[in-house]
Enzyme design. Structure first.
Site, PDB file in Angstrom:
ATOM      1  N   LYS A 129      70.334  16.431  23.642  1.00 29.03           N
ATOM      2  CA  LYS A 129      69.578  15.443  22.863  1.00 29.03           C
ATOM      3  C   LYS A 129      69.928  15.633  21.381  1.00 29.03           C
ATOM      4  O   LYS A 129      71.091  15.548  21.029  1.00 29.03           O
ATOM      5  CB  LYS A 129      68.091  15.564  23.179  1.00 29.03           C
ATOM      6  CG  LYS A 129      67.810  15.252  24.668  1.00 29.03           C
ATOM      7  CD  LYS A 129      66.339  15.275  25.033  1.00 29.03           C
ATOM      8  CE  LYS A 129      66.154  15.032  26.528  1.00 29.03           C
ATOM      9  NZ  LYS A 129      64.749  15.123  26.940  1.00 29.03           N
ATOM     10  N   THR A 183      66.794  21.180  26.126  1.00 24.59           N
ATOM     11  CA  THR A 183      68.023  20.579  26.612  1.00 24.59           C
ATOM     12  C   THR A 183      69.082  20.880  25.558  1.00 24.59           C
ATOM     13  O   THR A 183      68.763  21.264  24.432  1.00 24.59           O
ATOM     14  CB  THR A 183      67.923  19.046  26.738  1.00 24.59           C
ATOM     15  OG1 THR A 183      67.634  18.519  25.439  1.00 24.59           O
ATOM     16  CG2 THR A 183      66.819  18.632  27.700  1.00 24.59           C
TER      17      THR A 183
HETATM   18  C1  LIG Z   1      64.195  15.386  28.212  1.00 21.49           C
HETATM   19  C2  LIG Z   1      63.148  16.389  28.416  1.00 21.49           C
HETATM   20  C3  LIG Z   1      63.176  17.268  29.508  1.00 21.49           C
HETATM   21  C4  LIG Z   1      64.123  17.102  30.661  1.00 21.49           C
HETATM   22  O1  LIG Z   1      65.441  17.267  30.413  1.00 21.49           O
HETATM   23  P1  LIG Z   1      66.522  16.917  31.550  1.00 21.49           P
HETATM   24  O2  LIG Z   1      67.776  17.502  30.998  1.00 21.49           O
HETATM   25  O3  LIG Z   1      66.531  15.450  31.700  1.00 21.49           O
HETATM   26  O4  LIG Z   1      66.098  17.618  32.803  1.00 21.49           O
HETATM   27  C5  LIG Z   1      62.233  18.275  29.559  1.00 21.49           C
HETATM   28  N1  LIG Z   1      61.293  18.402  28.612  1.00 21.49           N
HETATM   29  C6  LIG Z   1      61.211  17.551  27.571  1.00 21.49           C
HETATM   30  C7  LIG Z   1      60.137  17.747  26.556  1.00 21.49           C
HETATM   31  C8  LIG Z   1      62.124  16.514  27.437  1.00 21.49           C
HETATM   32  O5  LIG Z   1      62.022  15.657  26.421  1.00 21.49           O
END
Ligand SMILES: *Cc1c(COP(=O)(O)O)cnc(C)c1O
Length: 478
Positions: free
Chosen positions: A273, A270
């Site tokens: 984050k 992403t």
């Molecule tokens: C948050 C996360 C996702 C999903 O991301 P989104 O943007 O919410 O679709 C995928 N893989 C991992 C390991 C994550 O922590």
């Protein structure tokens, strides 16, 4: 640039919106107030810079740009080409990747692109080759049948959900769990750590097409060199989903064996984050997978979001500045201070600590379920989320864990001393909360008792902790 520019920009934007639908302008303003006032410990959230946010609010949203840079299915994409190429260049340079695809709209979408790319690259199928050369309309019923048979039944080995893996790594609520025959590796029950010998054993028995590394709730470093060796030993493609810790890779806190990029065939992430960019996703890969990855749209993705790609370019440029490495190190220092503060007060932590941005509290030590603890903390102005712990007796809904992370509070400027105070607040709430009972007297996994006066007091202390570290200090909407 004057600090005033940020205030002016957002105030003007709200004024323009207010003239059309004032309730939307009000909600945007209220969201800023809420974010400013809450102690945000959600490990997957952050605060993007004003420049990143502003790059999204414009006419790039009006453009269709299917295809890739220089090869579009729509005319007039020269400016989209500029920002997409810039975002990809920043991503390649930042992570030392051979190829970057910056179109995925989210982390889940990035994983779909990666799965498709690996299937298309690895599975020998005449029907698939037809589909790849964009002759989808020529596929016969027999071709479709062969495609479903050949692409399904492929095997994926990933980390189990309760050990911290993600739904998209082959679990039922996600399409990956329906497409793939999935098996998972867990953690050692005694230490809570990944047991690489067990992973190797599972790989030998199961012979996956894809070995997935990466997690959403594992508080330790992962040795990607060893996982790559395991993948190689069984001929699997090694994929790493660094959605949670991309910021720690970008900031060079995870290097060598712990940096997935040099070891994996394909890396997904992403951008919103720990990387602190706009809400979105991205795929990095080795050159041999680049052509398949670039087919993400329209194979599995809707049209690209040029305004978000512009914001990705801005955020990735920010992550290439030296102070981002300092930010990444402070994320980990803060998580460790939080873990130490909790341990010193008697909390039980999965793996006994952390070496990344997150801490997993086993709240069974407080006699609570994750759901009770999450709500009690929320009543006290502390925003966290409940999460399974390994071999969780309460299942994925009630859970026995609370996941907390430091990327957001570190962006606000809180440091290790404040993390110790945060540990004190969390510990106070959890020790003062007791499990509730159902109407018939049986124990409830959701109800809890917490003195509202105590919750209010903690909420005020949390606000005091945040006061010296205003969020978006240059933005004044009043
Ligand atoms: C948050 C996360 C996702 C999903 O991301 P989104 O943007 O919410 O679709 C995928 N893989 C991992 C390991 C994550 O922590």
């Amino acid at each position: 640039m004057s600090r005033n520019a940020e205030s002016t920009a957002f105030r003007s934007a709200l004024e323009v919106i207010r003239a059309v639908e004032p309730r939307v302008a009000d909600a945007i303003g209220a969201e800023l107030t809420d974010q400013r006032e809450s102690l945000k410990l959600i490990a997957s959230e952050n605060y993007a810079s004003p420049a990143t946010l502003l790059a999204m609010g414009n006419w790039f949203s009006d453009k269709y740009a299917e295809g890739t840079v220089g090869r579009r299915f729509y005319a007039g994409c020269q400016n989209v080409d500029t920002v997409e190429a810039l975002a990809a260049e920043h991503a390649r340079e930042l992570f030392g990747a051979a190829h970057a695809y910056v179109q995925p709209h989210s982390g889940i979408d990035a994983n779909l692109v990666a799965f498709w790319a690996v299937l298309a690259d690895r599975v020998e199928s005449p029907a698939l080759k037809k589909a790849q050369v964009r002759q989808v309309n020529d596929l016969t019923e027999a071709d479709w049948f062969a495609l479903r048979r050949e692409l399904g039944n492929q095997r994926m080995l990933g980390m189990s959900l309760d050990a911290g893996g993600h739904l998209t790594h082959g679990f039922r609520p996600n399409i990956s769990g329906k497409m793939f025959d999935q098996r998972s590796y867990g953690t050692d029950p005694a230490t809570g750590l990944i047991d690489y010998d067990r992973v190797a054993e599972a790989a030998r028995e199961f012979k996956p097409l894809i070995l997935v590394g990466g997690y959403s709730a594992y508080p330790r470093k992962v040795n990607f060199r060893i996982l790559r060796e395991i993948a190689d030993s069984v001929g699997a493609t090694f994929m790493v989903d660094m959605a949670h810790f991309a910021g720690l890779v970008a900031g060079k806190v995870f290097t060598g064996d712990f940096d997935p990029v040099p070891h994996a065939h394909i890396v997904t992430t992403t951008t919103h984050k720990s990387l602190r960019g706009p809400r979105g996703g991205m795929v990095l890969c080795q050159p041999e997978l680049a052509d398949q990855v670039d087919r993400g749209c329209p194979m599995v993705l809707g049209g690209p979001l040029p305004h978000v790609m512009a914001a990705k370019a801005v955020a990735l440029a920010e992550a290439r500045r030296p102070n981002f490495a300092d930010y990444a190190q402070r994320i980990v220092d803060n998580a460790q201070a939080l873990a130490e503060g909790l341990l010193r007060r008697g909390a039980k932590l999965v793996t006994g600590g952390t070496d990344n941005h997150l801490v997993l509290i086993d709240v069974s030590g407080y006699g609570l379920t994750g759901r009770q603890a999450e709500q009690a903390l929320l009543d006290s102005g502390i925003v966290t989320n409940r999460n399974s712990v390994p071999q969780d007796p309460n299942g994925a809904w009630y859970t026995s864990g609370i996941r907390i992370g430091t990327p957001a509070l570190t962006t606000r400027g809180l440091g290790t001393a404040e993390m110790d105070q945060t540990a004190e607040l969390i510990h106070t709430v959890l020790t003062q909360t007791t499990a509730g009972a159902n109407a018939d007297g049986t124990p409830s996994k959701a109800k809890y008792n917490l003195d509202p006066a105590l919750a209010d007091k903690v909420a005020r202390q949390a606000t005091d902790l945040l006061a010296p570290h205003p969020l978006y200090p240059a933005i004044d909407l009043a």
